[in-house]
Design an enzyme around this catalytic site. Structure first.
Site, mmCIF file in Angstrom:
data_model
loop_
_atom_site.group_PDB
_atom_site.id
_atom_site.type_symbol
_atom_site.label_atom_id
_atom_site.label_comp_id
_atom_site.label_asym_id
_atom_site.label_seq_id
_atom_site.Cartn_x
_atom_site.Cartn_y
_atom_site.Cartn_z
ATOM 1 C CD GLU A 172 -4.815 0.133 -1.547
ATOM 2 O OE1 GLU A 172 -4.794 -0.684 -2.478
ATOM 3 O OE2 GLU A 172 -5.853 0.570 -1.051
ATOM 4 C CG ASP A 176 -4.657 -6.919 -9.403
ATOM 5 O OD1 ASP A 176 -5.402 -6.026 -8.968
ATOM 6 O OD2 ASP A 176 -3.703 -7.382 -8.766
#
Lengths: 393, 257
Positions: free
Chosen positions: B45, B56
């Site tokens: 990814e 995140d």
């Protein structure tokens, strides 16, 4: 044309809920319940009672005689500055804390820029005996010490946002992350008419008490409910949303939205989102926001900490796009002068945010019999240091 | 058949690695991808950095901030990757937030991905309902697999909906958290892994968030087709630089040898 949110959470093309799956259950729970809860008689009763006895509503609609004479028109000030905690912010936090309680939440989180929303949140958490965590950019903590102290005195934990640019947008990111990490017991009190649906609509409804009162107060003063103009400053846009709400579909009422031009629209140091922004996604909604060509969100600037947010609420983006509202932008200098003028003409020290709305009279001419209602969204005590430095007082 | 679908058919547990493009240095992107493939990674990814990455934690955000400082942009990333299929065979996924894609133009973005040989996208803040109404046909036109996330709080009904419109794998977020905030799995998580495994979904699941070492990788892949490591790899790059990729992967895949 409708200026209210539709059933999918959009104002025209703006709004929606662009959120990570981790937030979906929290936001969905709120979406399914907020209108139901707000319609409950017991909720309305408690909300209205607190607005009256605790916040001090209705806030006066004051005819500013000397200011009106100066500009040869009729100016009314909606005195949100007289609310408990000194600004309109408390209308929303009272509503949301009652919402949180009815949803069974016992932990409250909030973001804050200058600290006004943080103080308003800490206040209602103290009132209800709920745990309160406020995220605030590390840079803002350093420059807004009195508000940090207020929040602490009120029992809140102030957590510095250390990421990104360490200001309001990063505090918002941190609050959202906290909510992702605590999906069950926590309610996130967003402080402006931004965020994923249903937040913009919910915050607008809690703030709509402002225009609800203007209608009957103006009837008392002038024998008519509708002014010719309603004027409010816009950062995220919660005081503006509340000021406009009951006039959105009244064709005889002109709406003026005042953004912060900072050092000037083309200076690179500005927060005039309707001019400098482009359609995009910020904090869970599609709206106008200031960004690079590449889609990175940029840091806005205004002397007023409450206006330097890189986006506007989706309702306002729709009002700008459809032309329903006239958007004006006011520089730091013009706002500061207008603030001082209000002090000298009316004996009212306004928040610098509100001073932006007052500054339009230097740039736009109104007819002598026009009735203009300006939202005086907050008082200037919190801005004293800025006034002192600016005017070398 | 798309490279992701092919890879999912292999009879093995898959290791997928996330890294932020343009980190630690702007031009590390291609060599990191090549090193990861060389050392046994099954799928990659590639993180397109964003200024405000909501899902995140601090590690990945810090790497994104650094990558942006290094002048990484969508255009630069596409340029870096233009010849990637001359050297790399494993599936490549771009993971990024929706706003940069929106500004590039969703169709133009997808077209560019196909041209380069990107196999799929993960866009955490593009909700499944908006995708299915507005963008699914574009993704399909360019043969891109869109990967959706589920969490322990996702309802059965919604999992079934996500399964019905997915055509690769489902990204199973291990716990209610942002990236990089867990250490090890407890019974709460393993119960959730078991519950999802028992649903017999059409799409295999790959577990992410909280996978940091050999132990958590083995635990996760006991219940799922594979696992994704992100923050732990970024931390490793941060402390040991790009030359140590081999040793990091050896520590994860130790009992596969």
């Amino acid at each position: 044309m409708s200026y209210n949110v539709n059933e999918k959470g959009y104002y025209g093309e703006f709004g929606g809920a662009y959120i990570p799956e981790m937030l979906y259950p929290n936001v969905e729970e709120l979406r399914q319940n907020y209108l139901k809860v707000m319609a409950e008689p017991s909720f309305k009763k408690e909300f209205n009672q607190l607005l009256k006895d605790y916040v001090g509503r209705p806030s006066p609609l004051y005819f500013a005689k000397r200011l009106s004479e100066t500009y040869n028109t009729k100016i009314y000030l909606k005195r949100e500055d007289l609310n408990h905690t000194g600004a309109h912010k408390i209308n929303n936090t009272i509503g949301q804390i009652l919402m949180a309680k009815r949803l069974g939440k016992n932990r409250i989180i909030a973001e804050t820029g200058a600290g006004q929303h943080g103080v308003a949140t800490a206040t209602v958490c103290a009132l209800m005996g709920l745990e309160c965590i406020v995220y605030m950019g590390e840079i803002d903590i350093a420059r807004q010490a009195p508000n940090v102290a207020r929040m602490k005195m009120l029992g809140a934990t102030v957590v510095p946002a250390l990421s990104g640019s360490r200001t309001l947008k990063d505090a918002t990111n941190e609050a959202i992350r906290d909510w992702i990490n605590n999906p069950v017991d926590t309610h996130y009190i967003i402080g402006s008419a931004i965020g994923p649906h249903p937040y913009p609509d919910m915050v607008t409804r809690f703030q709509s008490v402002i225009s609800e009162e203007i209608k009957w107060q103006l009837q008392e003063h002038e024998g008519r409910e509708n002014p010719d103009y309603v004027v409010a400053c816009i950062g995220g846009g919660s005081n503006a949303a509340g000021t406009y709400y009951h006039f959105l579909h009244e064709d005889d009422v002109n709406i003026i939205a005042v953004e912060a031009a900072g050092l000037g629209i083309d200076s690179g140091e500005s927060a005039a989102t309707s001019v400098l922004g482009k359609e995009g996604i910020i904090h869970g909604c599609k709206t106008l926001l200031m960004q690079t060509k590449d889609g990175q969100i940029t840091e806005p600037y205004s002397i007023s900490a409450g206006l330097d947010y890189p986006g506007v609420g989706p309702m306002h983006a729709h009002l700008a796009k459809t032309g329903r509202a006239e958007f004006m932008s006011i520089t730091d200098d013009d706002a500061m002068k207008a603030g001082l003028k209000l002090c000298q003409l009316e004996g009212i020290i306004p928040a610098i945010e509100s001073s932006h709305a007052l500054a339009i009279f230097e740039h736009k001419t109104f007819k002598p019999d026009d009735i203009i209602v300006v939202s005086l969204s907050g008082r200037g005590d919190k801005d004293l240091d800025t006034y002192i430095n600016y005017f070398k007082l | 058949m798309n490279r992701i679908q092919q890879k999912l058919q292999e009879n093995k547990k898959l290791l997928s690695i996330y890294f932020t493009a343009g980190y630690p240095n702007l031009d590390d992107t291609v060599s990191i991808i090549q090193d990861l493939e060389k050392n046994g990674v099954d799928m990659i990814e590639i993180g397109l950095p964003f200024s405000d990455p909501l899902a995140d934690g601090p590690t990945i955000q810090a790497s994104s901030t650094q990558a942006l400082k290094n002048c990484m942009t969508t255009e630069v990333l596409f340029n870096q990757l233009k010849d990637i299929r001359k050297t790399v065979q494993i599936p490549l996924i771009i993971m990024g937030y929706f706003n940069p894609m929106l500004q590039y133009g969703v169709e133009a973005f997808c077209e560019k991905c196909k041209e380069i040989g990107i196999d799929g996208l993960i866009i955490p803040d593009l909700p499944v309902d908006v995708y299915s109404e507005q963008y699914q046909s574009i993704f399909e036109k360019y043969g891109l697999i869109n990967v959706f996330l589920i969490t322990p709080q996702t309802s059965v009904e919604r999992i079934n909906f996500i399964d019905s419109i997915s055509n690769g794998f489902i990204y199973m977020v291990s716990s209610a958290s942002v990236t990089g905030s867990q250490s090890g799995f407890g019974t709460e998580q393993t119960d959730y892994f078991k519950r999802i495994a028992a649903m017999n979904l059409k799409n295999p699941q790959i577990i992410g968030f909280g996978i940091s070492d050999n132990k958590t990788f083995s635990q996760a892949t006991e219940y799922a087709k594979g696992a994704i490591i992100g923050s732990a790899f970024i931390k490793h790059l941060n402390s040991n630089g790009t030359r140590s990729i081999k040793s990091f992967l050896q520590s994860i895949l130790i009992d596969k040898k």
